[in-house]
Design an enzyme around this catalytic site. Structure first.
Site, PDB file in Angstrom:
ATOM      1  N   ASN A 101       0.854  -1.190   0.000  1.00  0.00           N
ATOM      2  CA  ASN A 101       0.000   0.000   0.000  1.00  0.00           C
ATOM      3  C   ASN A 101       0.888   1.238   0.000  1.00  0.00           C
ATOM      4  O   ASN A 101       1.478   1.590   1.015  1.00  0.00           O
ATOM      5  CB  ASN A 101      -0.904  -0.007   1.234  1.00  0.00           C
ATOM      6  CG  ASN A 101      -1.963   1.076   1.183  1.00  0.00           C
ATOM      7  OD1 ASN A 101      -1.841   2.048   0.455  1.00  0.00           O
ATOM      8  ND2 ASN A 101      -3.016   0.913   1.976  1.00  0.00           N
TER       9      ASN A 101
ATOM     10  N   GLY B 126      -6.008  -2.853   0.309  1.00  0.00           N
ATOM     11  CA  GLY B 126      -5.447  -1.528   0.098  1.00  0.00           C
ATOM     12  C   GLY B 126      -4.171  -1.441  -0.706  1.00  0.00           C
ATOM     13  O   GLY B 126      -3.621  -0.345  -0.884  1.00  0.00           O
TER      14      GLY B 126
ATOM     15  N   ASP C  30      -7.056 -14.125 -19.432  1.00  0.00           N
ATOM     16  CA  ASP C  30      -7.749 -14.983 -18.475  1.00  0.00           C
ATOM     17  C   ASP C  30      -8.709 -15.930 -19.199  1.00  0.00           C
ATOM     18  O   ASP C  30      -9.291 -15.583 -20.228  1.00  0.00           O
ATOM     19  CB  ASP C  30      -8.516 -14.092 -17.499  1.00  0.00           C
ATOM     20  CG  ASP C  30      -9.230 -14.857 -16.413  1.00  0.00           C
ATOM     21  OD1 ASP C  30      -8.546 -15.534 -15.632  1.00  0.00           O
ATOM     22  OD2 ASP C  30     -10.468 -14.786 -16.358  1.00  0.00           O
TER      23      ASP C  30
ATOM     24  N   ASN D 275      -6.114   6.516  -1.301  1.00  0.00           N
ATOM     25  CA  ASN D 275      -7.046   5.880  -2.235  1.00  0.00           C
ATOM     26  C   ASN D 275      -7.596   4.555  -1.708  1.00  0.00           C
ATOM     27  O   ASN D 275      -8.188   3.780  -2.459  1.00  0.00           O
ATOM     28  CB  ASN D 275      -6.395   5.690  -3.615  1.00  0.00           C
ATOM     29  CG  ASN D 275      -5.208   4.732  -3.579  1.00  0.00           C
ATOM     30  OD1 ASN D 275      -5.042   3.943  -2.646  1.00  0.00           O
ATOM     31  ND2 ASN D 275      -4.365   4.785  -4.609  1.00  0.00           N
ATOM     32  N   ASP D 276      -7.392   4.287  -0.417  1.00  0.00           N
ATOM     33  CA  ASP D 276      -7.911   3.037   0.148  1.00  0.00           C
ATOM     34  C   ASP D 276      -9.423   2.951   0.005  1.00  0.00           C
ATOM     35  O   ASP D 276      -9.976   1.873  -0.227  1.00  0.00           O
ATOM     36  CB  ASP D 276      -7.532   2.921   1.626  1.00  0.00           C
ATOM     37  CG  ASP D 276      -6.047   2.624   1.813  1.00  0.00           C
ATOM     38  OD1 ASP D 276      -5.352   2.424   0.799  1.00  0.00           O
ATOM     39  OD2 ASP D 276      -5.602   2.606   2.972  1.00  0.00           O
TER      40      ASP D 276
ATOM     41  N   GLU E 143      -4.397 -18.233 -20.450  1.00  0.00           N
ATOM     42  CA  GLU E 143      -4.617 -19.177 -19.360  1.00  0.00           C
ATOM     43  C   GLU E 143      -5.318 -20.407 -19.932  1.00  0.00           C
ATOM     44  O   GLU E 143      -6.492 -20.359 -20.260  1.00  0.00           O
ATOM     45  CB  GLU E 143      -5.459 -18.557 -18.254  1.00  0.00           C
ATOM     46  CG  GLU E 143      -5.656 -19.515 -17.082  1.00  0.00           C
ATOM     47  CD  GLU E 143      -6.739 -19.098 -16.116  1.00  0.00           C
ATOM     48  OE1 GLU E 143      -6.667 -19.484 -14.942  1.00  0.00           O
ATOM     49  OE2 GLU E 143      -7.682 -18.389 -16.542  1.00  0.00           O
TER      50      GLU E 143
ATOM     51  N   ASP F 293      -1.758  -1.080  -3.913  1.00  0.00           N
ATOM     52  CA  ASP F 293      -2.000  -0.220  -5.072  1.00  0.00           C
ATOM     53  C   ASP F 293      -0.769  -0.136  -5.973  1.00  0.00           C
ATOM     54  O   ASP F 293       0.270  -0.748  -5.694  1.00  0.00           O
ATOM     55  CB  ASP F 293      -2.450   1.178  -4.630  1.00  0.00           C
ATOM     56  CG  ASP F 293      -1.521   1.806  -3.592  1.00  0.00           C
ATOM     57  OD1 ASP F 293      -0.300   1.571  -3.662  1.00  0.00           O
ATOM     58  OD2 ASP F 293      -2.021   2.518  -2.700  1.00  0.00           O
TER      59      ASP F 293
END
Length: 617
Positions: free
Chosen positions: A138, A164, A331, A143-144, A360, A166
């Protein structure tokens, strides 16, 4: 005029609507801007705003040709197709007309950088380091929690909540990653996931063109890529074309029902993607596997819709051009339409010839996975154009082999030998992504007992970093983080100790790494730095023989250089039969990489239990 353009771009980035003369509100423009002189001059511009379909739409710009305006079932969408083949960089105008009123929306066509198409992708010379951004570090506590973005609760005690981490936290640890020796970072999805159901993992995208504000901004992401590049590191971006989040505006206000499979109604996938390659599969089995939803909160895109296809292809190209990323991990690749995904791979690589994409491909055999690699004879005459596939079968074998006794005909490292001897099914074995674990699997160390077994760790890391393919590490492996999937996905994605100011221990700091953790970190770093720029490992031939007396040996060679790797896959000291292994052994003295000592293997007849030697000569 520039001020107007910047204001519109800024408002769109914040997810705010743009009122135009109080007549129409533009909620989304996708993409927000584009570039001149792209190899493919065709551009789709998606406009989303209340009753926008009631307006006549024209485009004005130097050399800009309007090919088509497509309206959808929803009156809130208009899809514009333009040809920019003769258009220079400029600000063109999108005109909306109703009666005597005309509304003009400026749209920027940027000047492309001269070397933009030459972005270098990742390959077997790289080692990827997989990071789940919410759980790594973090760097910006402001920006949490972001107003209007859900979930808005931060709870590090809950494995399924936001913690949190980032982009700034990752940027601040780039020096750590550089000192470790990795050459590329792969980030789990960082695009907006504005959904109350919990989406710390990033796989329920609600806006494909915006970084989730709890991670940072689009500019923050671009800066992270630039900072990585300054250190000689590449960045791989996770993308999801099979599905989006249920709160994505494209689903909440569908352009038309055929943008999503089953007309936007939830039908659960069977997860049996083998139906794509199964010659005996029924149509119904194939359809439910491909068109069914991954989970109920992730609507399944219909890639057979040409507008969906154009939207997804352009989005990936936009991020490459905007941020300069070096690769994409796609993905759930086999859950999407084979032909559309092939066209996507081809379009990206035509625009960026040196780029790489890994899909994937979570299937249980090398035959099934090889079907998805480009130029596969098994898929012919179709071609996936997918250069790199994920070697899940090898991962499963490596998670067993170092805990078993190796026999001459089975068990332990014989499993690895047997599997690698079947590499003829792959069009390009060196372009397989190899790994011990990732964010969806148990960690290589399932518990603390396995984590403390450094012989097991040493052999596994040595094999991962010297066998054929492109190695990928999962964050925390270097500090022996354990986790068992039986305890839930949250356990697999634990916070990196030291990523938060309140953490009691900081394992990013060498001063706080002690005992087995310190030894494991040093071992991995030594091998990673040795591997960096080592053409024998990234491009060399691979030769091996069947295990004998519990020993498994393979050799990598390129021109006049070679590396021999020797494993004792048993819990007892084993004798080395030099005559049996003669072709794979050095003829004289060689440097042992893990210790730095020079040894003559012909003077050694016994190898300690669970030992590994890496001989360079």
């Amino acid at each position: 005029m520039k001020r107007v353009i910047y204001l519109i771009t800024f408002l769109l980035a914040l997810g705010l609507v743009i009122p135009l003369k109080a007549s129409v509100q533009i909620k989304h423009i996708a993409p927000q801007f584009w570039w001149a002189e792209m190899k493919n001059p065709k551009l789709q511009i998606l406009l989303h705003g209340d009753n926008i379909a009631t307006y006549q739409i024209k485009v004005k710009g130097q050399g800009v040709q309007l090919d088509e305006v497509v309206l959808q079932e929803s009156p809130n969408y208009a899809i514009i197709y333009v040809d920019l083949a003769k258009a220079p960089a400029q600000t063109m105008q999108i005109e909306l007309r109703k009666g005597k009123k005309t509304i003009s929306i400026p749209y920027e066509i940027k000047q492309r950088q001269p070397d933009a198409s030459q972005v270098k992708g990742f390959d077997a010379s790289d080692v990827l380091y997989l990071i789940m951004p919410d759980r790594f570090a973090n760097g910006d506590r402001s920006n949490d929690q972001v107003r209007g973005i859900h979930p808005d609760v931060l709870d590090r005690s809950n494995g399924f909540a936001r913690h949190g981490g980032d982009l700034l936290g990752i940027e601040q640890r780039l020096d750590y990653l550089d000192s470790l020796g990795v050459t590329a970072i792969w980030l789990n999805p960082v695009q907006e996931n504005n959904t109350p159901e919990g989406s710390y993992h990033g796989y329920a995208i609600t806006d494909y063109y915006q970084i989730d504000p709890r991670f940072g901004s689009n500019e923050d992401f671009r800066r992270l890529v630039q900072q990585a590049h300054r250190r000689g590191m590449k960045v791989v971006m996770d993308m999801i074309f099979n599905h989006c989040g249920i709160h994505n505006y494209l689903y909440a206000d569908m352009p038309s029902r055929d943008w999503f499979n089953y007309d936007g109604h939830y039908r659960q996938t069977s997860y049996r993607t083998v139906t794509q390659s199964d010659a005996y599969s029924t149509d119904s089995a194939r359809r439910i596997a491909l068109d069914g939803w991954f989970v109920s909160v992730m609507p399944d895109f219909n890639q057979r819709n040409r507008h969906v296809e154009a939207y997804l292809i352009q989005n990936s190209i936009w991020w490459i051009e905007f941020a300069g990323i070096n690769g994409i991990r796609q993905d759930t690749h086999p859950y999407a339409d084979f032909d559309m995904m092939a066209r996507w791979c081809k379009a990206v690589r035509e625009e960026y010839p040196l780029f790489n994409i890994v899909g994937e491909t979570w299937l249980n055999s090398n035959v099934l996975i090889s079907y998805w690699q480009e130029h596969s004879r098994l898929a012919a005459p179709r071609n996936s154009h997918l250069p790199t596939v994920m070697d899940f079968p090898l991962m499963e074998l490596m998670n067993k082999a170092f805990d078993e006794e190796t026999g001459d005909w089975g068990g332990g490292l014989f499993r690895i030998y047997d599997y690698l001897s079947q590499d003829m099914v792959y069009p390009n074995p060196m372009s397989l992504l190899t790994f011990l674990d990732n964010h969806d699997t148990s960690r290589f160390a399932r518990d603390q007992k396995q984590a403390s077994n450094l012989d097991r760790y040493r052999q596994a890391i040595a094999m991962l970093l010297t066998v054929r393919g492109i190695p990928q590490l999962y964050y925390g492996t270097e500090i022996l983080m354990p986790a068992d999937k039986a305890h839930g996905d949250g356990a697999l994605r634990a916070d990196f100790p030291g990523g938060w100011p309140t953490d009691s221990i900081n394992l990013f700091s060498s001063a706080e790494r002690q005992g087995a953790v310190a030894e494991a970190w040093r071992l991995m770093s030594r091998l990673l730095h040795w591997r960096k720029g080592n053409a024998v490992i990234s491009r060399g031939d691979f030769k091996h023989q069947a295990p004998q007396n519990g020993l498994y040996i393979y050799k990598r060679s390129l021109t006049d250089k070679a590396v021999t790797v020797i494993f004792n896959g048993t819990d007892a000291e084993q004798k080395l039969d030099h005559s049996y292994w003669q072709e794979l052994l050095p003829t004289g003295a060689a440097r042992e990489v893990l210790t730095g000592q020079t040894i003559d293997i012909h003077q050694h007849t016994n190898l300690p239990k669970r030992s590994v030697l890496i001989l360079e000569y």
